[in-house]
Scaffold this motif. Structure first.
Motif, PDB file in Angstrom:
ATOM      1  N   UNK A 122       0.628  -1.236   0.008  1.00  0.00           N
ATOM      2  CA  UNK A 122      -0.037  -0.063  -0.152  1.00  0.00           C
ATOM      3  C   UNK A 122       0.830   1.139   0.022  1.00  0.00           C
ATOM      4  N   UNK A 123       0.108   2.278  -0.257  1.00  0.00           N
ATOM      5  CA  UNK A 123       0.893   3.727  -0.390  1.00  0.00           C
ATOM      6  C   UNK A 123       1.099   4.205   1.332  1.00  0.00           C
ATOM      7  N   UNK A 124       1.929   5.064   1.573  1.00  0.00           N
ATOM      8  CA  UNK A 124       2.072   5.283   3.081  1.00  0.00           C
ATOM      9  C   UNK A 124       0.915   5.828   3.635  1.00  0.00           C
ATOM     10  N   UNK A 125       0.152   4.980   4.829  1.00  0.00           N
ATOM     11  CA  UNK A 125      -1.092   5.263   4.974  1.00  0.00           C
ATOM     12  C   UNK A 125      -1.112   6.811   5.834  1.00  0.00           C
ATOM     13  N   UNK A 126      -2.389   7.355   5.992  1.00  0.00           N
ATOM     14  CA  UNK A 126      -2.420   8.653   6.816  1.00  0.00           C
ATOM     15  C   UNK A 126      -3.065   8.000   8.180  1.00  0.00           C
ATOM     16  N   UNK A 127      -2.297   7.675   9.090  1.00  0.00           N
ATOM     17  CA  UNK A 127      -2.309   6.956  10.379  1.00  0.00           C
ATOM     18  C   UNK A 127      -1.392   7.650  11.317  1.00  0.00           C
ATOM     19  N   UNK A 174       7.527  -2.413   5.947  1.00  0.00           N
ATOM     20  CA  UNK A 174       8.219  -3.533   6.103  1.00  0.00           C
ATOM     21  C   UNK A 174       9.697  -3.489   5.601  1.00  0.00           C
ATOM     22  N   UNK A 175      10.563  -3.501   6.722  1.00  0.00           N
ATOM     23  CA  UNK A 175      12.040  -3.440   6.422  1.00  0.00           C
ATOM     24  C   UNK A 175      12.569  -4.635   5.631  1.00  0.00           C
ATOM     25  N   UNK A 176      11.863  -5.723   5.473  1.00  0.00           N
ATOM     26  CA  UNK A 176      12.298  -6.841   4.451  1.00  0.00           C
ATOM     27  C   UNK A 176      12.023  -6.435   3.134  1.00  0.00           C
ATOM     28  N   UNK A 177      10.943  -5.840   2.801  1.00  0.00           N
ATOM     29  CA  UNK A 177      10.616  -5.597   1.518  1.00  0.00           C
ATOM     30  C   UNK A 177      10.808  -4.251   0.982  1.00  0.00           C
ATOM     31  N   UNK A 178      11.076  -3.327   2.134  1.00  0.00           N
ATOM     32  CA  UNK A 178      11.296  -1.873   1.739  1.00  0.00           C
ATOM     33  C   UNK A 178      10.042  -1.302   1.287  1.00  0.00           C
ATOM     34  N   UNK A 180      -0.164  -4.606  10.276  1.00  0.00           N
ATOM     35  CA  UNK A 180       0.587  -3.733   9.639  1.00  0.00           C
ATOM     36  C   UNK A 180       1.899  -4.531   8.772  1.00  0.00           C
ATOM     37  N   UNK A 181       2.318  -3.989   7.866  1.00  0.00           N
ATOM     38  CA  UNK A 181       3.604  -4.665   6.976  1.00  0.00           C
ATOM     39  C   UNK A 181       4.636  -4.994   8.080  1.00  0.00           C
ATOM     40  N   UNK A 182       4.923  -4.060   9.105  1.00  0.00           N
ATOM     41  CA  UNK A 182       6.094  -4.194  10.143  1.00  0.00           C
ATOM     42  C   UNK A 182       6.028  -5.592  10.816  1.00  0.00           C
ATOM     43  N   UNK A 183       4.979  -6.180  10.943  1.00  0.00           N
ATOM     44  CA  UNK A 183       4.810  -7.296  11.702  1.00  0.00           C
ATOM     45  C   UNK A 183       5.258  -8.665  11.010  1.00  0.00           C
ATOM     46  N   UNK A 184       5.967  -9.458  11.352  1.00  0.00           N
ATOM     47  CA  UNK A 184       6.407 -10.790  10.829  1.00  0.00           C
ATOM     48  C   UNK A 184       5.311 -11.645  10.981  1.00  0.00           C
ATOM     49  N   UNK A 185       5.590 -12.737  10.332  1.00  0.00           N
ATOM     50  CA  UNK A 185       4.551 -13.879  10.279  1.00  0.00           C
ATOM     51  C   UNK A 185       4.275 -14.426  11.604  1.00  0.00           C
TER      52      UNK A 185
END
Length: 360
Positions: free
Chosen positions: A182-187, A195-199, A223-228
């Protein structure tokens, strides 16, 4: 006191009747009702005949004509509005248009382009696409197998795909995670979605599939920062289902998921170089790769996921759920045929590892 502008002068202040007539005409011009813009509405039957004649309908709508008509019949009660209450310059928008615009949107077509193609306003296109997403999520369900008959049938289908001679007999699902960009969310804290893995910014999506590449569970869990591993812990219903499986059934995952008696993962580290463990990893990956194939089919068919979504996280979750449900609908109603050449090892040119060679 400030004198009012000439536009609001009374009749007594005018010196000539011609001025009154001119002002009356000016008032009529300024306050006349603006007519709604007319949009040239597409002739659906002619459009359908053209696409069917040149055999391009599946390319544009990602399903056969028969499956599309069946989908329209299922969604019509939810997408058809009252013709007397809907004020539209071109008349009420039929269910075929609503379903077609929703499918084209998931296929990567922008709402403004869908409005131009189908002959509706841009605001109407946005509204009908949103209505389509809601209708799909209400009309179709995604459920994991619960009854013993469902579990046995699911395990038999997985065993047919396996080349491990029944070693993994009892598998009822493969689990994996996927980053929906996604684009940078407005939160408040947008960095949580990076996500640091996928940048990339994105949402963590967890899913379970069966042997036929159908989604039996899907959820946008964080969110994308959360690992599996953390995302898996957030899936309360999924963990309850896995822990409640009978003793003879289990699921498969990768090393990002926690190992348990009901969730098998490959050997890692130094253990993966042991010959028997390498065989175990090969046979497990032979089955677990089907969840990767399901994600690949999902993002290939619904090409809206090939680019970063501009919606907010709540809307992204609805779109992902609708796309997964339509994915299952297409798998159930359209034949998925793969050429035998796709499975030939001659195309891969992989050098086999000699016995005892650890590659270190």
């Amino acid at each position: 006191m400030v004198d009012p502008p000439p536009f609001f002068l009374t009749q007594q202040q005018f010196q000539d009747d011609d001025d009154i007539l001119v002002m009356f005409l000016v008032r009529m011009i300024m306050f006349q009702r603006v007519e709604k813009q007319q949009y040239p509405r597409m002739d659906w039957e002619q459009h359908l005949a053209l696409k069917d004649a040149v055999a391009t309908f599946p390319r544009y709508y990602h399903m056969t004509v028969e499956s599309f008509k069946k989908l329209v019949r299922i969604l019509s009660p939810l997408v058809k509005r009252d013709e007397h209450r809907q004020a539209c310059a071109g008349g009420p928008i039929p269910p075929e248009f609503v379903v077609a615009m929703g499918i084209r949107f998931l296929g990567g077509l922008a709402p403004k382009d869908a409005a131009s193609e189908f002959g509706v306003s841009i605001s109407a296109a946005h509204a009908k696409i949103k209505l389509f997403i809601q209708a799909v999520n209400k009309s179709f369900t995604i459920d994991v197998p619960h009854s013993s008959e469902e579990l046995q049938r699911c395990a038999a289908e997985w065993n047919e795909k396996s080349g491990a001679f029944g070693v993994f007999c009892g598998c009822v699902g493969a689990i994996d995670g996927w980053l929906c960009c996604i684009h940078k969310p407005h939160v408040t804290n947008p960095v949580h979605y990076f996500s640091g893995h996928y940048q990339r910014y994105g949402m963590n999506v967890q899913a379970v599939v069966d042997a036929n590449l159908r989604f039996t569970y899907i959820g946008t869990v964080g969110p994308g920062r959360m690992n599996d591993a953390r995302a898996h812990n957030n899936c309360l219903e999924l963990r309850q289902w896995i822990n409640g499986l009978p003793a003879e059934h289990f699921t498969l995952g990768d090393n990002a998921h926690p190992l348990s008696q009901k969730l098998l993962v490959p050997f890692s580290g130094a253990q993966k170089h042991v010959e028997t463990n390498r065989t175990h990893n090969f046979c497990l990956s032979q089955l677990r790769i089907r969840v990767e194939m399901a994600f690949g089919l999902l993002t290939t068919k619904w090409r809206i996921f090939r680019k970063s979504l501009t919606m907010q996280p709540d809307c992204v979750s609805s779109i992902v759920n609708a796309a997964a449900r339509l994915h299952n609908f297409v798998v159930d109603n359209d034949t998925l045929a793969f050429s035998k050449d796709c499975w030939s090892t001659d195309h891969f040119h992989v050098k086999p590892i000699e016995t005892g060679d650890t590659g270190v």
